[in-house]
Design a protein around this motif. Structure first.
Motif, PDB file in Angstrom:
ATOM      1  N   ASN A 164       0.840  -1.195   0.000  1.00  0.00           N
ATOM      2  CA  ASN A 164       0.000   0.000   0.000  1.00  0.00           C
ATOM      3  C   ASN A 164       0.881   1.252   0.000  1.00  0.00           C
ATOM      4  O   ASN A 164       1.883   1.320   0.712  1.00  0.00           O
ATOM      5  CB  ASN A 164      -0.912   0.019   1.231  1.00  0.00           C
TER       6      ASN A 164
ATOM      7  N   SER B 153      -1.802   2.569  -7.690  1.00  0.00           N
ATOM      8  CA  SER B 153      -2.959   3.328  -8.175  1.00  0.00           C
ATOM      9  C   SER B 153      -2.515   4.576  -8.921  1.00  0.00           C
ATOM     10  O   SER B 153      -3.153   4.990  -9.899  1.00  0.00           O
ATOM     11  CB  SER B 153      -3.878   3.708  -7.010  1.00  0.00           C
TER      12      SER B 153
ATOM     13  N   GLN C 131     -10.633   0.721  -7.729  1.00  0.00           N
ATOM     14  CA  GLN C 131     -10.574  -0.083  -6.512  1.00  0.00           C
ATOM     15  C   GLN C 131     -11.865   0.038  -5.714  1.00  0.00           C
ATOM     16  O   GLN C 131     -12.330  -0.930  -5.124  1.00  0.00           O
ATOM     17  CB  GLN C 131      -9.379   0.350  -5.665  1.00  0.00           C
ATOM     18  N   THR C 132     -12.451   1.216  -5.681  1.00  0.00           N
ATOM     19  CA  THR C 132     -13.706   1.426  -4.959  1.00  0.00           C
ATOM     20  C   THR C 132     -14.740   1.988  -5.924  1.00  0.00           C
ATOM     21  O   THR C 132     -14.448   2.900  -6.695  1.00  0.00           O
ATOM     22  CB  THR C 132     -13.513   2.407  -3.787  1.00  0.00           C
TER      23      THR C 132
ATOM     24  N   GLN D  89     -19.168  -5.848  -8.783  1.00  0.00           N
ATOM     25  CA  GLN D  89     -17.792  -5.732  -9.252  1.00  0.00           C
ATOM     26  C   GLN D  89     -17.663  -6.230 -10.692  1.00  0.00           C
ATOM     27  O   GLN D  89     -17.017  -5.605 -11.535  1.00  0.00           O
ATOM     28  CB  GLN D  89     -16.867  -6.531  -8.323  1.00  0.00           C
TER      29      GLN D  89
ATOM     30  N   ASP E  83      -7.698  -2.185 -10.643  1.00  0.00           N
ATOM     31  CA  ASP E  83      -7.104  -1.779  -9.367  1.00  0.00           C
ATOM     32  C   ASP E  83      -7.677  -2.640  -8.244  1.00  0.00           C
ATOM     33  O   ASP E  83      -8.792  -2.401  -7.778  1.00  0.00           O
ATOM     34  CB  ASP E  83      -7.389  -0.292  -9.123  1.00  0.00           C
ATOM     35  N   GLU E  84      -6.911  -3.634  -7.817  1.00  0.00           N
ATOM     36  CA  GLU E  84      -7.306  -4.565  -6.743  1.00  0.00           C
ATOM     37  C   GLU E  84      -8.707  -5.135  -6.990  1.00  0.00           C
ATOM     38  O   GLU E  84      -9.598  -5.028  -6.123  1.00  0.00           O
ATOM     39  CB  GLU E  84      -7.255  -3.848  -5.393  1.00  0.00           C
ATOM     40  N   PRO E  85      -8.946  -5.763  -8.119  1.00  0.00           N
ATOM     41  CA  PRO E  85     -10.314  -6.193  -8.450  1.00  0.00           C
ATOM     42  C   PRO E  85     -10.820  -7.366  -7.625  1.00  0.00           C
ATOM     43  O   PRO E  85     -12.025  -7.609  -7.595  1.00  0.00           O
ATOM     44  CB  PRO E  85     -10.197  -6.593  -9.927  1.00  0.00           C
TER      45      PRO E  85
ATOM     46  N   ASN F 210     -10.394  -7.845  -4.289  1.00  0.00           N
ATOM     47  CA  ASN F 210     -10.615  -7.547  -2.873  1.00  0.00           C
ATOM     48  C   ASN F 210     -12.059  -7.815  -2.477  1.00  0.00           C
ATOM     49  O   ASN F 210     -12.988  -7.281  -3.090  1.00  0.00           O
ATOM     50  CB  ASN F 210     -10.274  -6.082  -2.568  1.00  0.00           C
TER      51      ASN F 210
ATOM     52  N   SER G   2      -3.517  -4.606 -10.653  1.00  0.00           N
ATOM     53  CA  SER G   2      -2.915  -4.390  -9.346  1.00  0.00           C
ATOM     54  C   SER G   2      -3.453  -5.427  -8.366  1.00  0.00           C
ATOM     55  O   SER G   2      -4.666  -5.624  -8.259  1.00  0.00           O
ATOM     56  CB  SER G   2      -3.256  -2.971  -8.863  1.00  0.00           C
ATOM     57  N   THR G   3      -2.549  -6.098  -7.651  1.00  0.00           N
ATOM     58  CA  THR G   3      -2.988  -7.121  -6.702  1.00  0.00           C
ATOM     59  C   THR G   3      -1.924  -7.360  -5.639  1.00  0.00           C
ATOM     60  O   THR G   3      -0.724  -7.200  -5.881  1.00  0.00           O
ATOM     61  CB  THR G   3      -3.296  -8.446  -7.429  1.00  0.00           C
TER      62      THR G   3
END
Length: 253
Positions: free
Chosen positions: A40, A45, A80-81, A144, A162-164, A166, A193-194
């Motif tokens: 992190n 990102s 990511q969000t 998602q 981006d962190e799909p 999570n 991204s992971t």
């Protein structure tokens, strides 16, 4: 030799406040999936948003499909969000249609080609039967996948994720993995991204380690090594085979 879909040459992206990521030298071929790995705050990102033009490029060159100016719809993005309010009265189909807006431009209504692209995108993530369902009624994993369909609706040559994974349960995780594998066969390039290194092994061809700068890049069987993980994640948590570990530092540090 196939020209890369994405090529960075000494590139850096820097926020106005000064934080960013630098020293980026890598290329992604058509149909290649690359795992973007780092702790992190490492700049993952920032890199993705920089490729979208949302964070300024402060050094080097970036080429997408041979051009330094990406055309509308050339890049698909799964953030990511999610920014969508589940209470907003909108159907899944309408959410996915948002992915066509950049191609449509101002004052144009969606046409037959746009509706067909939305249908294909929903089919590609396994949600076509839910097209008319209100977005807020879907499960978190289905939302998602719906946002992934929105990214695919523009028919991009490059997909940024981006962190799909999570927070996804196993069925939605498996469905997302299968979608990414199918996209690779369709020669869509993916930068994902992971933190999940096992997932990177399952889906990706190459890995890019970053922590404020590029640390390593190359084929996953050569670059996803303990030494590179230690350098990138020293003293922080990383997920391997669904177990969260704290990577020890190097001796003498």
């Amino acid at each position: 030799m196939t020209d890369p879909v994405l090529e960075l040459l000494g590139a850096a992206f820097t926020h106005p406040g000064g934080s960013g990521v630098s020293g980026l030298d890598f290329a992604i071929a058509p149909g290649e999936a690359v795992a973007l790995v780092g702790p992190n705050g490492a700049g993952k990102s920032t890199l993705l948003k920089g490729l979208l033009g949302l964070v300024p490029k402060t050094a080097g060159r970036v080429r997408i499909a041979g051009s330094e100016h990406a055309a509308n719809g050339m890049i698909g993005f799964l953030p990511q969000t999610a920014e969508l309010d589940p209470e907003f009265p909108i159907t899944l189909e309408q959410v996915v249609m948002q992915g066509r807006y950049r191609k449509l431009g101002l004052f144009r209504w969606p046409g037959r080609a746009d509706r067909a692209a939305v249908r294909r995108a929903l089919e590609s993530v396994g949600l076509a039967p839910l097209a008319k369902r209100r977005y807020g009624e879907l499960s978190g994993g289905q939302r998602q996948r719906g946002l992934l369909a929105r990214a695919l609706a523009s028919e991009p040559v490059l997909l940024l994720l981006d962190e799909p994974f999570n927070g996804l349960d196993q069925p939605n995780r498996d469905a997302l993995i299968e979608t990414l594998r199918r996209l690779k066969t369709e020669r869509v390039s993916v930068l994902v991204s992971t933190h999940d290194l096992e997932l990177a092994r399952q889906v990706c061809d190459a890995v890019l380690f970053v922590n404020g700068e590029q640390l390593a890049f190359g084929p996953i069987d050569q670059v996803l090594t303990l030494a590179n993980v230690q350098e990138c994640f020293e003293g922080v948590e990383v997920e391997v085979d669904e177990h969260t570990l704290v990577v020890p530092g190097h001796e003498g540090h």
